[in-house]
Design a protein around this motif. Structure first.
Motif, PDB file in Angstrom:
ATOM      1  N   GLN A 164       0.805  -1.220   0.000  1.00 36.04           N
ATOM      2  CA  GLN A 164       0.000   0.000   0.000  1.00 36.04           C
ATOM      3  C   GLN A 164       0.839   1.272   0.000  1.00 36.04           C
ATOM      4  N   SER A 165       2.150   1.127   0.224  1.00 40.28           N
ATOM      5  CA  SER A 165       3.010   2.319   0.168  1.00 40.28           C
ATOM      6  C   SER A 165       3.347   2.701  -1.268  1.00 40.28           C
ATOM      7  N   LEU A 166       2.993   1.834  -2.222  1.00 40.75           N
ATOM      8  CA  LEU A 166       3.271   2.104  -3.633  1.00 40.75           C
ATOM      9  C   LEU A 166       2.052   2.745  -4.293  1.00 40.75           C
ATOM     10  N   SER A 167       2.313   3.715  -5.160  1.00 40.17           N
ATOM     11  CA  SER A 167       1.227   4.388  -5.888  1.00 40.17           C
ATOM     12  C   SER A 167       1.455   4.229  -7.383  1.00 40.17           C
ATOM     13  N   VAL A 212      -3.700   6.688 -10.277  1.00 44.26           N
ATOM     14  CA  VAL A 212      -4.598   5.563 -10.555  1.00 44.26           C
ATOM     15  C   VAL A 212      -4.997   4.890  -9.249  1.00 44.26           C
ATOM     16  N   MET A 213      -4.030   4.625  -8.400  1.00 41.11           N
ATOM     17  CA  MET A 213      -4.304   4.038  -7.091  1.00 41.11           C
ATOM     18  C   MET A 213      -3.103   4.295  -6.186  1.00 41.11           C
ATOM     19  N   GLY A 214      -3.338   4.286  -4.886  1.00 41.67           N
ATOM     20  CA  GLY A 214      -2.240   4.461  -3.950  1.00 41.67           C
ATOM     21  C   GLY A 214      -2.449   5.646  -3.033  1.00 41.67           C
ATOM     22  N   ASP A 215      -1.356   6.195  -2.552  1.00 39.02           N
ATOM     23  CA  ASP A 215      -1.359   7.218  -1.511  1.00 39.02           C
ATOM     24  C   ASP A 215      -1.601   8.602  -2.111  1.00 39.02           C
ATOM     25  N   PRO A 216      -2.783   9.209  -1.895  1.00 41.00           N
ATOM     26  CA  PRO A 216      -3.061  10.543  -2.440  1.00 41.00           C
ATOM     27  C   PRO A 216      -2.110  11.607  -1.908  1.00 41.00           C
ATOM     28  N   ALA A 217      -1.696  11.465  -0.648  1.00 40.24           N
ATOM     29  CA  ALA A 217      -0.823  12.477  -0.052  1.00 40.24           C
ATOM     30  C   ALA A 217       0.527  12.513  -0.762  1.00 40.24           C
ATOM     31  N   ARG A 218       1.070  11.336  -1.075  1.00 44.68           N
ATOM     32  CA  ARG A 218       2.365  11.303  -1.765  1.00 44.68           C
ATOM     33  C   ARG A 218       2.230  11.884  -3.176  1.00 44.68           C
ATOM     34  N   PHE A 219       1.128  11.584  -3.842  1.00 39.32           N
ATOM     35  CA  PHE A 219       0.920  12.123  -5.184  1.00 39.32           C
ATOM     36  C   PHE A 219       0.768  13.649  -5.134  1.00 39.32           C
TER      37      PHE A 219
END
Length: 762
Positions: free
Chosen positions: A47-50, A130-137
């Motif tokens: 889940q840490s991967l986006s 597409v999927m993953g951590d919105p904060a990192r994106f």
């Protein structure tokens, strides 16, 4: 079935059953399907991967065979994390045969890569999670925005667009829809610049143009089952059928979209094409007024052209509400604008866009972005007209590469010549002969502009006969006095002939790179000299004034080849010139069907005929001169191939080589080529002592041999043959007689027409 396979199946279903909207609708459908497939196939991913979509996938503008640009955004780059990402995300895509642009990066690594690569930076501008951590994106987006604030991208985007324009100074019809001038990449650059600069320009026109180009690009992908982006001739008809359009409508849609993007680029970057003035004052500059007065729109346009700049917003606002009033001074300004074609066409297009041209000139705007369907034309009609002006200017330069044109042009009014070049194809776009239609349009245009009397009448005549010299030189026997008399009657006087000659060259050069060869130049010069002499002659002597059929050097060469007696099947050759075009002279004893044998053996040895002139001496010795090229590549034709050709020709003449069987075996290895898109037309007309058969058809391997074989099988003699290849179109003209020297009988005309139709598959 795994989720990636489901995406691949959806892509295939679009090819066979496309949605109503074939541009962005397909992009939305493919992007959503790929999102779903990736999410479904990576449920166990850390889940840490986006997953971040880039490029056309990020913009939701994927085409059917677009690459998939995908970045995995990670918190760290440990080997275990990298291996998991590759196995879970990229391998399933690769295993399905999809082309994937891939990367695994932290936010910091993505920013470092963006500093090093402008392409990477641009791809992140339309990145989509597409999927993953919105904060990192979100962190990534903030870092990209900060980088752009420090290093604005406008100048880099403009420089890339300048490079695209440098590769195609004149817009073409066979454009690469993705990377060509004013294609999809240009539209993306405009959007990126507006996005990062906070521009609030209306994007609806740009959005519509992009949607149209995406639809055409999807049609190319669907009908070729691969990512093909160039709108070249051989893919057009299939692509148009997939769109449910005629080929002409599809090309027109693409050209209008490209022109819309061109205009948006001008608005976004007004200084894109601005150049420093040359310091040379135009000879067409109007004399300054004695008292200050308000300048006109056309004067502003001419001044802008001389200053190598586009019209400003204020100037365009004025042009949008005013109309031109034509007097001698304003006509002078129009001539000044025309005299700067490279920037002039863009300024004129600005005036078209704001309606000034419609209100002030009227009969010109139908040419704008108008596709030309003849396979040898490179440009839409309006661009062809402006490029013809540029080519005319080159002919008038003191050191023109064309023999003797600057000397000839020095006796003529340059103002008239450039205007003639600008209007010569103005009759295109209607369902009738464009030369006759153009002449009538010129009559109305002359009245509108105040061009009347003898000058208007000459323009009308020249537009009506502007193809006369080229067509006659390449398709008729110019040693026939009746041919010369006919051309002279059509032209009327030496000055009109001089203007027509210069227009013929400029028009051919502006049509495409293959349309003006040294072979054609020699033929047209020779015809000009004969007609000029018939009209009373000028004091300027053509280099080919004394050339009855071959020039002096060729005459001496031919005499040396026939001075010794020939054996029964002996062949003597002369091979001159350099790649890509050569001159091959074949000397042997003449007999019925000889030309079909010679051209057949040429085809066997991959020697492509581009032009031919035939002659038979009183001693029945054939002296056939061919303009030839390497049929496979642009490489040289070496002496070994010429020697092999001579050997096989002697074998064929002796009956030990069956040319037809050898050609049939070889033809199976060749693609039918672009010529399959050209409709066959056969025209039969009488001439002095012969019957002229003109055949227009698609060029292909062994065509000339098959046509000559059809003539021989009908029992006819070839008195003269002229061969012209214009891109994928072949125009072959034969002067034929019965074996007793009389004109071809009606029965033989019918039989020959049937044989030619069978040979060309029509």
């Amino acid at each position: 079935m795994n989720s990636i396979s489901t995406f691949a199946n959806i892509r295939q279903s679009i090819i066979h059953d496309p949605p109503a909207g074939r541009g962005r609708d397909i992009g939305e459908l493919l992007s959503s399907a790929l999102d779903d497939a990736l999410i479904a196939s990576t449920t166990d991913l850390d889940q840490s991967l986006s997953l971040v979509a880039l490029g056309s996938y990020g913009r939701r503008e994927m085409c059917i065979h677009s690459d998939i640009d995908l970045m995995i955004l990670t918190q760290d780059r440990s080997p275990a994390t990298t291996k998991e990402a590759v196995n879970a995300v990229f391998y399933p895509l690769w295993d399905s045969g999809l082309r994937v642009g891939h990367s695994i990066r932290t936010v910091h690594e993505a920013i470092v890569a963006s500093r090093d690569s402008f392409e990477t930076l641009c791809s992140l501008l339309t990145a989509r999670l597409v999927m993953g951590d919105p904060a990192r994106f979100t962190h990534l987006q903030e870092e990209v925005a900060q980088l752009i604030r420090k290093r604005p991208i406008t100048e880099s985007l403009k420089q890339e667009e300048r490079l695209r324009r440098a590769s195609h100074p004149w817009p073409i019809m066979s454009i690469d829809l993705k990377t060509g001038r004013s294609g999809l990449r240009t539209a993306q650059a405009i959007e990126w610049d507006r996005q990062t600069s906070g521009s609030s320009a209306d994007a609806e026109g740009l959005r519509t143009a992009v949607d149209d180009l995406l639809a055409v690009r999807n049609s190319l992908h669907a009908t070729n089952d691969r990512a093909i982006d160039a709108l070249v001739l051989d893919v057009r008809s299939r692509a148009a059928r997939w769109l449910g359009m005629s080929t002409k409508s599809m090309i027109g849609t693409a050209q209008r979209a490209i022109r819309a993007i061109e205009r948006e680029a001008r608005r976004q970057w007004p200084d894109l094409d601005q150049q420093k003035p040359t310091g040379v004052r135009s000879r067409f500059r109007a004399k300054p007024a004695l008292a200050p007065k308000r300048t006109t729109v056309i004067a502003q346009a001419a001044d802008a052209a001389e200053g190598r700049r586009l019209l400003t917003e204020r100037e365009l606002e004025r042009a949008s509400i005013e109309s031109g009033h034509w007097n001698a001074e304003n006509r002078g300004h129009l001539y000044r604008l025309i005299a700067h074609p490279e920037i002039g066409w863009q300024i004129f297009d600005q005036l078209v866009e704001v309606g000034w041209v419609d209100r002030s000139i009227g009969t010109w705007t139908h040419t704008v972005a108008l596709p030309q369907m003849a396979p040898f034309h490179e440009h839409p009609t309006d661009i062809h007209l402006w490029r013809t002006v540029a080519e005319m200017q080159k002919l008038l330069e003191p050191h023109s590469e064309e023999r003797w044109t600057s000397e000839l042009g020095a006796t003529l009014d340059h103002e008239q010549l450039l205007f003639l070049a600008w209007v010569h194809d103005i009759g295109k776009g209607f369902f009738e002969d464009h030369s006759a239609k153009g002449s009538r349009i010129m009559a109305a245009l002359g009245t509108r502009l105040g061009i009347e009397g003898q000058r208007s009448a000459r323009f009308q005549k020249l537009i009506e006969i502007h193809l006369l010299l080229a067509n006659t030189a390449m398709r008729r026997d110019t040693s026939d006095s009746e041919t010369i008399e006919h051309v002279a009657d059509q032209v009327g006087d030496p000055e009109t002939l001089q203007m027509l000659y210069l227009l013929t060259i400029a028009d051919a050069k502006a049509t495409g790179n293959t349309m003006w060869t040294e072979w054609k130049a020699t033929q047209v010069r020779s015809l000009y000299a004969k007609v000029d002499a018939r009209l009373g002659g000028s004091e300027i002597t053509s280099p080919d004034q004394a050339d009855p059929w071959f020039d002096d050097e060729e005459q001496l060469l031919h005499e040396s080849l026939i001075e010794r007696a020939l054996g029964k099947h002996e062949v003597r050759l002369a091979f001159t010139g350099k790649a890509p075009l050569y001159v091959l002279t074949v000397v042997t004893r003449d007999h019925p069907g000889l030309l079909s044998v010679v051209t057949g053996v040429m085809a066997i040895h991959n020697i492509s005929v581009r032009g031919a002139r035939l002659n038979t001496t009183e001693e029945n010795i054939a002296v056939d001169v061919f303009q030839v090229a390497n049929a496979l590549t642009v490489d040289e034709i070496g002496p070994e191939r010429i020697d092999a050709f001579a050997s096989d020709l002697e074998r064929a003449l002796a009956g030990s080589l069956n040319v037809g069987d050898t050609l049939a075996k070889k033809a199976g290895h060749y693609d039918s080529g672009l010529g399959t898109h050209v409709r066959t037309r056969i025209k039969v007309t009488p001439a002095a002592g012969a019957t002229v058969v003109e055949i227009k058809t698609g060029d292909r391997f062994g065509l000339l041999h098959d046509l000559c074989r059809s003539i021989a099988d009908t029992g006819l003699d070839i008195h003269l043959a002229m061969v012209e290849t214009r891109g994928p179109e072949a125009i072959d003209v034969f002067y034929l007689t019965e074996t007793d020297g009389s004109r071809v009988s009606g029965d033989h005309v019918i039989e020959l027409t049937e044989r030619i139709s069978e040979a060309t598959g029509s």
